[in-house]
Design an enzyme around this catalytic site. Structure first.
Site, PDB file in Angstrom:
ATOM      1  N   ARG A  29       9.849 -66.595 -27.614  1.00 32.52           N
ATOM      2  CA  ARG A  29      10.905 -65.632 -27.939  1.00 32.52           C
ATOM      3  C   ARG A  29      10.824 -65.232 -29.411  1.00 32.52           C
ATOM      4  O   ARG A  29      10.595 -66.085 -30.286  1.00 32.52           O
ATOM      5  CB  ARG A  29      12.282 -66.230 -27.632  1.00 32.52           C
ATOM      6  N   ASP A  30      11.026 -63.925 -29.665  1.00 33.05           N
ATOM      7  CA  ASP A  30      11.029 -63.412 -31.033  1.00 33.05           C
ATOM      8  C   ASP A  30      12.211 -64.008 -31.787  1.00 33.05           C
ATOM      9  O   ASP A  30      13.325 -64.087 -31.264  1.00 33.05           O
ATOM     10  CB  ASP A  30      11.116 -61.881 -31.004  1.00 33.05           C
ATOM     11  N   ILE A  31      11.963 -64.395 -33.034  1.00 31.11           N
ATOM     12  CA  ILE A  31      13.004 -65.042 -33.841  1.00 31.11           C
ATOM     13  C   ILE A  31      14.111 -64.059 -34.224  1.00 31.11           C
ATOM     14  O   ILE A  31      15.233 -64.452 -34.539  1.00 31.11           O
ATOM     15  CB  ILE A  31      12.361 -65.671 -35.108  1.00 31.11           C
ATOM     16  N   VAL A  97       3.033 -59.446 -38.837  1.00 29.24           N
ATOM     17  CA  VAL A  97       2.229 -60.651 -38.655  1.00 29.24           C
ATOM     18  C   VAL A  97       0.851 -60.219 -38.162  1.00 29.24           C
ATOM     19  O   VAL A  97       0.731 -59.562 -37.109  1.00 29.24           O
ATOM     20  CB  VAL A  97       2.885 -61.621 -37.647  1.00 29.24           C
ATOM     21  N   HIS A 101      -0.020 -59.307 -31.303  1.00 33.04           N
ATOM     22  CA  HIS A 101       1.047 -59.763 -30.413  1.00 33.04           C
ATOM     23  C   HIS A 101       1.602 -58.565 -29.662  1.00 33.04           C
ATOM     24  O   HIS A 101       1.794 -57.497 -30.228  1.00 33.04           O
ATOM     25  CB  HIS A 101       2.163 -60.464 -31.198  1.00 33.04           C
ATOM     26  N   MET A 102       1.828 -58.783 -28.389  1.00 29.97           N
ATOM     27  CA  MET A 102       2.453 -57.781 -27.535  1.00 29.97           C
ATOM     28  C   MET A 102       3.944 -58.095 -27.493  1.00 29.97           C
ATOM     29  O   MET A 102       4.345 -59.218 -27.155  1.00 29.97           O
ATOM     30  CB  MET A 102       1.839 -57.873 -26.132  1.00 29.97           C
ATOM     31  N   HIS A 103       4.772 -57.119 -27.871  1.00 28.69           N
ATOM     32  CA  HIS A 103       6.217 -57.288 -27.745  1.00 28.69           C
ATOM     33  C   HIS A 103       6.617 -56.930 -26.313  1.00 28.69           C
ATOM     34  O   HIS A 103       6.295 -55.835 -25.839  1.00 28.69           O
ATOM     35  CB  HIS A 103       6.968 -56.329 -28.676  1.00 28.69           C
TER      36      HIS A 103
HETATM   37  P1  DGP Z   1       5.484 -57.130 -35.901  1.00 28.05           P
HETATM   38  O1  DGP Z   1       6.436 -56.388 -36.776  1.00 28.05           O
HETATM   39  O2  DGP Z   1       4.967 -56.275 -34.735  1.00 28.05           O
HETATM   40  O3  DGP Z   1       4.357 -57.775 -36.684  1.00 28.05           O
HETATM   41  O4  DGP Z   1       6.330 -58.274 -35.225  1.00 28.05           O
HETATM   42  C1  DGP Z   1       6.395 -59.563 -35.720  1.00 28.05           C
HETATM   43  C2  DGP Z   1       7.524 -60.249 -35.008  1.00 28.05           C
HETATM   44  O5  DGP Z   1       7.386 -61.639 -35.201  1.00 28.05           O
HETATM   45  C3  DGP Z   1       8.915 -59.881 -35.525  1.00 28.05           C
HETATM   46  O6  DGP Z   1       9.629 -59.207 -34.481  1.00 28.05           O
HETATM   47  C4  DGP Z   1       9.571 -61.193 -35.878  1.00 28.05           C
HETATM   48  C5  DGP Z   1       8.660 -62.221 -35.241  1.00 28.05           C
HETATM   49  N1  DGP Z   1       8.513 -63.457 -35.995  1.00 28.05           N
HETATM   50  C6  DGP Z   1       8.131 -63.571 -37.288  1.00 28.05           C
HETATM   51  N2  DGP Z   1       8.080 -64.862 -37.649  1.00 28.05           N
HETATM   52  C7  DGP Z   1       8.435 -65.580 -36.544  1.00 28.05           C
HETATM   53  C8  DGP Z   1       8.553 -66.975 -36.291  1.00 28.05           C
HETATM   54  O7  DGP Z   1       8.337 -67.848 -37.143  1.00 28.05           O
HETATM   55  N3  DGP Z   1       8.939 -67.326 -35.028  1.00 28.05           N
HETATM   56  C9  DGP Z   1       9.179 -66.408 -34.052  1.00 28.05           C
HETATM   57  N4  DGP Z   1       9.553 -66.875 -32.851  1.00 28.05           N
HETATM   58  N5  DGP Z   1       9.060 -65.095 -34.257  1.00 28.05           N
HETATM   59  C10 DGP Z   1       8.694 -64.692 -35.501  1.00 28.05           C
END
Ligand code: DGP
Length: 115
Positions: A29-31, A97, A101-103
């Protein structure tokens, strides 16, 4: 290049709410969720951006990521209503990041065009 936060999640060095794991793919899950369901689906090998995807070399891996997305959407109960799959790429794409990664976003009506 420095290890990304997602590599640390793959290595289980930092915690994440993991919803799917296979030999080649991990999803958690996205944070900072942007929808009721917001899951990130990543390959376990590091590929910085979708610009580095080489068709024949990575085709099977991408297929696995889409299979995972479909399975997670079913598990999360958002498959029938529909959902969105997004790869951000580079600065203008809003990528933060640099490990692809696929959202998977769902659980609400999505708008178009995205911001
Ligand atoms: P993007 O902007 O497409 O690179 O999305 C990166 C996503 O990663 C963003 O929606 C927040 C998520 N994210 C960043 N750091 C962490 C983390 O430490 N844990 C989790 N679960 N998600 C993270």
């Amino acid at each position: 290049m420095a290890e990304t936060i997602f590599q640390k999640i793959i290595n289980k060095e930092i915690p994440a709410d993991i919803v799917y794991e296979s030999e080649n793919v991990l999803a958690f899950r996205d944070i900072n969720p942007k929808a009721p369901v917001h899951v990130l689906i990543i390959p376990k090998i590091e590929i910085p951006t979708v610009r580095e995807i080489i068709g024949s070399e990575h085709a099977a891996l991408l297929g696995e990521m889409y299979d995972a997305a479909n399975q997670i959407a079913i598990d999360e109960g958002i498959s029938d209503d529909g959902f969105r799959l997004v790869f951000n790429c580079g600065d203008n794409g809003g990528q933060e990041v640099y490990h692809i990664h696929m959202h998977l976003l769902g659980g609400r009506q999505m708008k178009w065009p995205p911001g």
